[in-house]
Design an enzyme around this catalytic site. Structure first.
Site, PDB file in Angstrom:
ATOM      1  N   MET B  70       9.003  -0.065 -12.757  1.00 42.68           N
ATOM      2  CA  MET B  70       7.587   0.286 -12.922  1.00 42.68           C
ATOM      3  C   MET B  70       7.322   1.100 -14.177  1.00 42.68           C
ATOM      4  O   MET B  70       6.201   1.202 -14.601  1.00 42.68           O
ATOM      5  CB  MET B  70       7.138   1.102 -11.728  1.00 42.68           C
ATOM      6  CG  MET B  70       6.998   0.265 -10.493  1.00 42.68           C
ATOM      7  SD  MET B  70       6.767   1.312  -9.067  1.00 42.68           S
ATOM      8  CE  MET B  70       8.357   2.029  -8.898  1.00 42.68           C
ATOM      9  N   ASP B 181       9.022   2.096  -0.403  1.00 41.43           N
ATOM     10  CA  ASP B 181      10.015   1.666  -1.404  1.00 41.43           C
ATOM     11  C   ASP B 181      11.234   2.575  -1.345  1.00 41.43           C
ATOM     12  O   ASP B 181      11.747   3.013  -2.382  1.00 41.43           O
ATOM     13  CB  ASP B 181       9.374   1.695  -2.796  1.00 41.43           C
ATOM     14  CG  ASP B 181      10.191   0.924  -3.823  1.00 41.43           C
ATOM     15  OD1 ASP B 181      10.038   1.192  -5.021  1.00 41.43           O
ATOM     16  OD2 ASP B 181      11.019   0.079  -3.399  1.00 41.43           O
TER      17      ASP B 181
END
Lengths: 237, 794
Positions: B70, B181
């Site tokens: 990310m 996550d």
């Protein structure tokens, strides 16, 4: 020694040589440095080439080769073949040895006829293929990075840490760390942190050493892959 | 250079399998080094430092510390507040999504509310120069992935990490924030071993709902998939905290085994030195079905802590320093354990030596030896507890702890039970009780060991903890119930009643229904006295003759035992013989006239049922042991000890009360004056002759004895006689006050006359103090006062 931090040179050695030629003192120093590092692979290559097991003669010949490189070679022209120092060196040493062989043969026969047939029926000893050279290259490279790391760690007073944790530098995760932690006075978690950092530093140095032999930094991964393949494909020395 | 020297022989790298060439620097695998260097090259794609520094002029950007799917994380310093922080910069192309900014703000605000020592705190967020960023607490350590690569986690280390993660998740879940996550890269460990979770809810910032990560995104994202719960992968719309629990389970599994739980995976205990209790936690976290998984993180934490306490002491402290082991300890046995074992084993040796020397004068050194043995055992035992305590506090190495636990717990339990049974057996002269105990031990322990070995081999080791607990409780309950019942029947339940009933239910033999008669005689008249014997056994046999040629034998098996050697008040002068005579009388009354009964009734209750008792209890013990063997040590062994001990207590406690209030085997009316019945001499048939003879013997009617002996049929009848004939008083010089226990009729000499009048008897005597003397055969003659005196030794 002018500089005790060869890693400052790292990314620029071969590039420097290629771009400035061997004219400038910096370039000469860089070239000398490179030859210094990769002395061992060349010597073993020559030794294997000669097949006569004469250690001293091989070393003399290697010396002669490096001399010729340092004195004769002009690097001013950009040459795609010379993107990687390793390739260049291997080609150069082969050329040199063949030339020497040819001269010796011609001298025997008397006269100095110029023959252009370099690859002509000349036997090279076993193990003079590129992969053997590349393997020795990789070892020299790693050895240099390891030595670098050791001096760096000693310089900041962490020589003991380096000595104790050296076995973990190649990514070995299975060896028990309890005793090492005990010796260094660290907890089980702290030692993982230290090992990780040391490894990262070492890997950075290895990358730097490899990068130093390349002209185009984008080739770094490709060069690493090539060396790994040479090592893994090793069936016989 | 390196510490290791060059090796000439072939050396293969354990990680990659390539040959490590001779001359490899430091002996390290060059292939692994270069491969590792490849992976380290990750600066491509992250915004260069200069750009970051330019975007954040108020910060000192110190360097890149990590890069994920990310974005990139930088280590920075905030000079204004004089603190380190982590600057997370999200990938620039993420900002292209118009809804992104709104999502980002919303999630960041929610995250900023999370304030917990195990959660990496969020300081600030925003957007600069097209880069979305978060500033967070800086953690000086490694993430779990790096830690796992640096070195394999021991089970203790892995277990130490989990509670911190659970605390963090609990805090977040409590506020309605899911992580979504959880993976090793998002779990940070600082140098002190403290756990910090990072990237909470990042997933929601980036994407919408569960379709956050797909295969089309970068390679790092695919890694997340392996930690995702099945419902997350399916794209279910209702994801709750149980998805985080699943991911946690995957991480736990990976820490313990080094592998991911994919496909049909083996439980961690089979791949590492993990206990079955930890297995439970991991497997339940990885349940595919939501309902079967842990429902809250709090449950996970409790279970893990319970499981960790099964290996007492070490797991409680994360990253506990392990004391360096000496060679003796490395071999698996701590010095303390050796000492303790030695002392305890010395004890029986010394005691045995002391007891073996039956010095008549109890010399001082014998006593010293014995007590030295006792002291040795006590010291050893106390030492075992001290050693366990020291291990608990990690003061000494843990080697040999299992053995010490065995000594500390099992030894006293079994020892006390054994001592109790031996004492009770001696006190009540009933070695049957002791043998029940020993039989149970002999049945239980090997069965347990075999069962547990078989269970392990068959892979049955994974039995859930709760099932185990319930099974053990059930068995314990069953054992206690059995023990109580057995105790109330003097240890003979479940056999005595059935045996008694069964014994009396005799089949009719021929035309004579003896069953009802004997049943009537034995069971019908219940009085207020007990039959006691002051001897050992009383043998009573009933014979009858059927119409068929052979004489049938209808054994009526009972045994009157010696319960107490003390003479009860009111029973002065009574003997078993008197009681037996009374019983015989009743029996004869009850039998039909044509039944020919040998007045001797022989019963052997105890022998038969003692054997059956042993079998019964042995089977029970073996069954319990097998069940426990499947369930696993140490609950099994402790269970056996508890069970055996319970039995030991149960069996013996009622026995003390037995002589007074226990069940009576034979009751009858109060014994009045018994007129000796005149014996009707009947020598017409062998049976009759035998009967006559026995009657004569019991009354010591000499003339009748001689006549019986002389009878032709006598010889044939002798084989039916049991030589026991209690009640006869005889005197043998040198054994004053003795009592004849048995009389064996002398063999009929074919023809000839006896030189001396009298009866040859084989006598077993018991002296007043109860010691039995060897039997001898002698010629007894009747003296005027009715006693038989030894005339001469033949």
């Amino acid at each position: 020694m002018p500089e005790c931090r060869p890693s400052a040179f790292a990314a620029t050695r071969w590039t420097l040589v290629l771009e400035s030629g061997s004219e400038t003192p910096r370039a000469r120093a860089a070239l000398r440095e490179l030859c210094d590092i990769y002395y061992a692979p060349v010597v073993s290559f020559v030794r294997r080439w000669r097949q006569d097991g004469d250690e001293d003669a091989a070393r003399d010949q290697a010396h002669a080769f490096f001399e010729s490189v340092l004195t004769n070679e002009k690097f001013g022209e950009p040459d795609p073949r010379r993107g990687r120092f390793r390739n260049y060196l291997l080609g150069a040493v082969k050329h040199f040895l063949l030339e020497q062989q040819r001269l010796a043969a011609t001298e025997k026969r008397g006269g100095r006829a110029e023959h252009e047939r370099l690859e002509d029926g000349i036997h090279a000893g076993p193990g003079t293929d590129a992969s053997a050279f590349d393997r020795a290259w990789a070892l020299a490279l790693i050895g240099r990075a390891l030595g670098d790391l050791e001096s760096e760690m000693s310089a900041v007073g962490k020589a003991e840490q380096f000595a104790v944790l050296e076995p973990w530098l190649d990514g070995n995760a299975e060896a028990p760390q309890a005793q090492a932690a005990e010796i260094l006075g660290l907890s089980g978690t702290a030692i993982k942190v230290v090992i990780h950092r040391l490894r990262e530093r070492f890997r950075a140095k290895v990358r730097a050493e490899v990068a130093a032999t390349l002209h185009d930094p984008a080739e770094l991964d490709a060069e690493l892959r090539h060396l790994v393949a040479a090592l893994v494909g090793a069936g016989s020395g | 250079m390196g510490v290791k020297t060059e090796i000439d022989s072939e050396n293969v790298c354990k990680t990659c399998g390539a040959i490590i060439p001779a001359g490899a620097p430091g002996g390290l695998c060059p292939a692994c080094i270069l491969v590792g260097s490849q992976q380290a090259a990750g600066v491509v794609g992250a915004p260069p430092l200069e750009q970051i520094a330019a975007a954040f002029p108020e910060l000192e950007v110190l360097g890149l510390v990590g890069r994920g799917g990310m974005g990139a994380v930088y280590h920075a310093r905030q000079p204004k507040l004089d603190r380190d922080l982590a600057l997370k910069v999200l990938l620039p192309d993420l900002g292209a999504d118009p809804a992104f900014e709104e999502r980002f703000s919303r999630e960041a605000r929610a995250l900023a509310k999370l304030n917990h020592p195990n959660i990496v705190g969020v300081y600030d967020f925003g957007e600069r120069d097209g880069l979305f960023y978060l500033t967070m607490e800086f953690v000086d350590g490694v993430n779990l992935r790096q830690a796992m690569e640096a070195g394999r986690f021991t089970p203790e280390q892995a277990v130490a990490v989990i509670p911190g993660i659970c605390d963090a998740l609990q805090e977040a879940h409590g506020r309605g924030i899911l992580h979504r996550d959880i993976k090793p890269e998002n779990i940070l460990l600082d140098r002190d071993g403290k756990v910090k979770i990072v990237d909470f809810g990042i997933a929601r910032m980036i994407g919408d709902g569960a379709h956050d990560f797909t295969l089309t995104q970068s390679g790092a994202v695919i890694g997340s998939r392996q930690y995702m719960a099945p419902e997350q992968l399916e794209g279910s719309s209702s994801i709750d905290q149980r998805a985080d629990i699943y991911s946690l389970g995957v991480v736990f599994y990976e820490m313990l085994t080094g592998e991911l739980p994919i496909g049909r995976f083996r439980p961690p205990s089979e791949k590492s030195a993990t206990t079955k209790y930890i297995d439970e936690v991991v497997m339940r976290s990885l349940e595919k079905e939501l309902e079967r998984r842990f429902q809250t993180v709090g449950e996970v934490k409790t279970q893990v802590e319970t499981a960790a306490s099964m290996r007492a002491g070490v797991a409680a402290r994360p990253a506990a320093k392990e004391r360096k082991s000496t060679p003796g300890e490395v071999a698996g046995v701590a010095k303390m354990t050796l000492w303790v074992t030695g002392l305890i084993l010395l004890a029986p040796v010394l005691a045995g030596m002391a007891l073996a020397v039956r010095a008549p004068g109890r010399e001082a050194w014998v006593i010293v030896l014995f007590w030295a043995g006792v002291v040795s055992a006590l010291v050893g035992y106390v030492g075992s507890w001290l050693a366990l305590h020291a291990m608990q506090r990690s003061e000494i190495s843990l080697a040999g702890r299992t053995w010490l636990r065995l000594i500390a717990i099992a030894l006293p339990v079994v020892g006390v039970a054994a001592l109790a049974s031996i004492w009770a057996s001696h006190e009540f002269r009933d070695f049957g009780k002791g043998s029940v105990f020993l039989t149970m031990i002999a049945a239980a322990v090997p069965t347990y060991l075999i069962a547990s070995a078989l269970a392990k081999a068959a892979g049955l080791a994974v039995v859930s903890w709760s099932a185990r607990q319930w099974a053990w409780r059930g068995i314990a309950l069953l054992m206690v119930a059995t023990g109580i019942f057995a105790g109330s029947r003097d240890g003979h339940w479940p056999l005595d009643h059935s045996k008694l009933r069964g014994l009396i239910k005799l089949p009719s033999l021929g035309e004579h229904e003896l069953g009802p008669a004997i049943e009537k005689a034995a069971g019908e008249r219940l009085g207020d006295y007990q039959i006691r014997s002051t001897g050992d056994q009383v043998a009573i046999t009933v014979l009858h003759e059927t119409r068929s040629a052979s004489v049938g034998r209808a054994p009526f098996e009972q045994l009157v035992k010696d319960w107490s050697r003390r003479v009860e008040p009111g029973n002065q002068g009574e003997s078993v013989g008197d009681h037996v005579r009374a019983f015989k009388q009743r029996l004869l009354d009850a039998l039909p006239a044509e039944a020919i009964v040998n007045a001797k009734l022989q019963y052997l209750f105890m022998r038969g049922s003692a054997k059956d008792e042993l079998i019964c209890f042995g089977l029970l013990a073996a069954l319990a042991a097998a069940a426990m063997g499947v369930m696993g040590f140490p609950s099994g062994l402790c269970g056996i000890c508890a069970m055996v001990f319970a039995y030991g207590v149960m069996l013996f406690v009622p026995a003390r009360a037995y002589p007074a209030d226990g069940p009576q085997l034979v009751r009858g009316p109060a014994l009045g004056e018994l007129e000796p019945e005149p014996i009707v001499a009947d020598f017409s048939t062998p049976a009759a002759a035998a009967r006559t003879y026995v009657e004569a013997m019991s009354r010591v009617d000499l003339g009748l004895i001689e006549r019986a002996v002389a009878a032709e049929e006598f010889e044939r009848m002798t084989k039916y006689f049991d030589p026991l004939q209690p009640g006869i008083r005889a005197e043998v010089s040198g054994f004053e006050g003795g009592r004849v226990l048995a009389v064996e009729p002398s063999r009929n000499r074919s023809g000839g006359e006896r030189a001396n009048p009298g009866v040859s008897m084989t006598v077993r005597m018991v002296s007043r103090d109860g010691s039995r003397l060897p039997e001898f055969q002698g010629w007894f003659s009747e003296s005027p006062d009715g006693t038989w005196k030894l005339a001469t030794k033949p």
